[in-house]
Design a protein around this motif. Structure first.
Motif, PDB file in Angstrom:
ATOM      1  N   ALA A  63      48.993  45.982  47.860  1.00 25.34           N
ATOM      2  CA  ALA A  63      47.708  45.266  47.893  1.00 25.34           C
ATOM      3  C   ALA A  63      47.583  44.384  49.133  1.00 25.34           C
ATOM      4  O   ALA A  63      48.548  43.748  49.563  1.00 25.34           O
ATOM      5  CB  ALA A  63      47.546  44.420  46.633  1.00 25.34           C
ATOM      6  N   ASP A  64      46.387  44.325  49.678  1.00 30.84           N
ATOM      7  CA  ASP A  64      46.113  43.466  50.826  1.00 30.84           C
ATOM      8  C   ASP A  64      45.870  42.024  50.415  1.00 30.84           C
ATOM      9  O   ASP A  64      46.124  41.104  51.199  1.00 30.84           O
ATOM     10  CB  ASP A  64      44.875  43.974  51.583  1.00 30.84           C
ATOM     11  CG  ASP A  64      45.107  45.306  52.266  1.00 30.84           C
ATOM     12  OD1 ASP A  64      46.283  45.674  52.482  1.00 30.84           O
ATOM     13  OD2 ASP A  64      44.108  45.986  52.588  1.00 30.84           O
ATOM     14  N   HIS A  65      45.356  41.823  49.193  1.00 31.39           N
ATOM     15  CA  HIS A  65      44.962  40.483  48.754  1.00 31.39           C
ATOM     16  C   HIS A  65      45.530  40.246  47.359  1.00 31.39           C
ATOM     17  O   HIS A  65      45.044  40.818  46.376  1.00 31.39           O
ATOM     18  CB  HIS A  65      43.440  40.357  48.752  1.00 31.39           C
ATOM     19  CG  HIS A  65      42.806  40.816  50.034  1.00 31.39           C
ATOM     20  ND1 HIS A  65      42.859  40.078  51.194  1.00 31.39           N
ATOM     21  CD2 HIS A  65      42.135  41.963  50.339  1.00 31.39           C
ATOM     22  CE1 HIS A  65      42.238  40.736  52.155  1.00 31.39           C
ATOM     23  NE2 HIS A  65      41.789  41.874  51.660  1.00 31.39           N
ATOM     24  N   VAL A  66      46.548  39.402  47.273  1.00 34.75           N
ATOM     25  CA  VAL A  66      47.305  39.208  46.031  1.00 34.75           C
ATOM     26  C   VAL A  66      47.045  37.813  45.475  1.00 34.75           C
ATOM     27  O   VAL A  66      47.079  36.818  46.203  1.00 34.75           O
ATOM     28  CB  VAL A  66      48.817  39.384  46.270  1.00 34.75           C
ATOM     29  CG1 VAL A  66      49.594  39.169  44.975  1.00 34.75           C
ATOM     30  CG2 VAL A  66      49.112  40.757  46.860  1.00 34.75           C
ATOM     31  N   ILE A  67      46.800  37.758  44.169  1.00 38.45           N
ATOM     32  CA  ILE A  67      46.669  36.481  43.475  1.00 38.45           C
ATOM     33  C   ILE A  67      47.349  36.580  42.115  1.00 38.45           C
ATOM     34  O   ILE A  67      47.288  37.622  41.456  1.00 38.45           O
ATOM     35  CB  ILE A  67      45.180  36.079  43.298  1.00 38.45           C
ATOM     36  CG1 ILE A  67      45.053  34.682  42.672  1.00 38.45           C
ATOM     37  CG2 ILE A  67      44.424  37.111  42.478  1.00 38.45           C
ATOM     38  CD1 ILE A  67      43.616  34.157  42.630  1.00 38.45           C
ATOM     39  N   ALA A  68      48.038  35.509  41.729  1.00 38.91           N
ATOM     40  CA  ALA A  68      48.478  35.326  40.348  1.00 38.91           C
ATOM     41  C   ALA A  68      47.566  34.237  39.797  1.00 38.91           C
ATOM     42  O   ALA A  68      47.817  33.049  40.000  1.00 38.91           O
ATOM     43  CB  ALA A  68      49.945  34.909  40.277  1.00 38.91           C
ATOM     44  N   SER A  69      46.498  34.630  39.145  1.00 42.01           N
ATOM     45  CA  SER A  69      45.395  33.703  38.858  1.00 42.01           C
ATOM     46  C   SER A  69      45.752  32.611  37.862  1.00 42.01           C
ATOM     47  O   SER A  69      45.160  31.529  37.898  1.00 42.01           O
ATOM     48  CB  SER A  69      44.171  34.472  38.355  1.00 42.01           C
ATOM     49  OG  SER A  69      44.439  35.079  37.094  1.00 42.01           O
TER      50      SER A  69
END
Length: 306
Positions: free
Chosen positions: A181-187
């Motif tokens: 993934a180019d854009h990773v978040i652990a929300s």
């Protein structure tokens, strides 16, 4: 301030509460307007007990609730679909972001995800606690990662400049996302070193998110914060301290999970508790760190520019 995760849409779908004010809600429009939260992410969460052939329709119903109960009747609430939308918010305006918590409603049909993105979804959690055609969840005993179809999903999210959310994802799935993934978040996840819950992030995972310049939403879920019957704001601050010690000051934001939780941290019973969080941060950290955690990190990393 910015909050990257709450489950108000689920509660409105399930109970049809008054979105303007309800004692049954941890987040409603009155509380929001009286809180320091400027931008709120609203999760489209379809419970896994909904029959598979109805899940996508339920997801669309929650999208409808988002627009018909939050956006259209309230000219001061602006749908956020890009970084420029955030930057163009006026002083008296609030921003609302649509997200997806778990890809089970799309089954194995990527066109359903395209439809949700077209509707404004800007953060996509690959799983909730149930595994699906995209990936295994953290509760799976198989610990399989992202499927072939899941790879197509991540490619689409990259092309559309959408965050891929690793909260709830299996360990192998997490590292697959880190790689793809180019854009990773652990929300909405905390630090496993402080509280060893499976939903929290290990040191290696934290470092991986730092290396990918991703985001971590510190969450207000009590059982992710401390193994105790009573959890307080200083217990939550310990997680922020630890993330910063790990070098993640540019990665932190908030993901409260309001209206997705029953038990709450003392002093964080609803969105008004963000006033207390802001006070604690101001007392403990420099102005620049507070600015990063409360808003700037999220804005800086918002994938879609326009």
């Amino acid at each position: 301030m910015i909050d990257a995760h709450c489950d108000l849409l689920y509660q409105l779908w399930l109970h049809n509460y008054d979105v303007n004010f309800s004692d049954n809600l941890q987040f409603d429009l009155t509380k929001w307007r009286n809180s320091p939260v400027k931008i709120q992410a609203f999760s489209t969460f379809v419970p896994d007990n909904v029959p598979a052939n109805q899940q996508f329709n339920v997801a669309l119903k929650m999208v409808e609730i988002f627009y018909e109960k939050i956006i259209y009747p309230n000219p001061d609430i602006i749908p956020i679909q890009s970084k420029s939308d955030i930057e163009n918010l006026e002083e008296n305006q609030l921003g609302a972001i649509l997200t997806l918590e778990g890809c089970h409603p799309i089954g194995n049909d990527i066109n359903k995800l395209i439809r949700l993105i077209d509707e404004g979804v800007r953060i996509v959690g690959l799983t909730w606690n149930n595994s699906n055609a995209v990936a295994d969840s953290i509760t799976s005993h198989n610990n399989k990662g992202v499927s072939r179809f899941g790879e197509d999903v991540i490619q689409l999210l990259n092309e559309e400049m959408i965050w891929t959310d690793v909260s709830h994802l299996s360990v192998q799935g997490f590292y697959d996302v880190i790689e793809q993934a180019d854009h990773v978040i652990a929300s909405h996840s905390n630090a496993a070193h402080i509280c060893p819950h499976p939903r929290n992030l290990t040191d290696h995972q934290i470092k991986s998110i730092i290396d990918r310049d991703g985001l971590i939403g510190v969450t207000f879920v009590p059982e992710f914060t401390k193994e105790a019957d009573i959890v307080t704001i200083p217990d939550l601050i310990r997680h922020i301290d630890y993330f910063i010690e790990m070098g993640a000051s540019d990665q932190l934001c908030f993901g409260s999970d309001f209206d997705g939780i029953t038990n709450t941290i003392v002093g964080l019973e609803n969105v008004l508790g963000f006033h207390r969080i802001k006070s604690y941060l101001t007392e403990h950290y420099s102005k620049s760190i507070v600015e990063k955690i409360t808003r700037q990190n999220f804005i800086n990393k918002f994938p879609r520019i326009k």
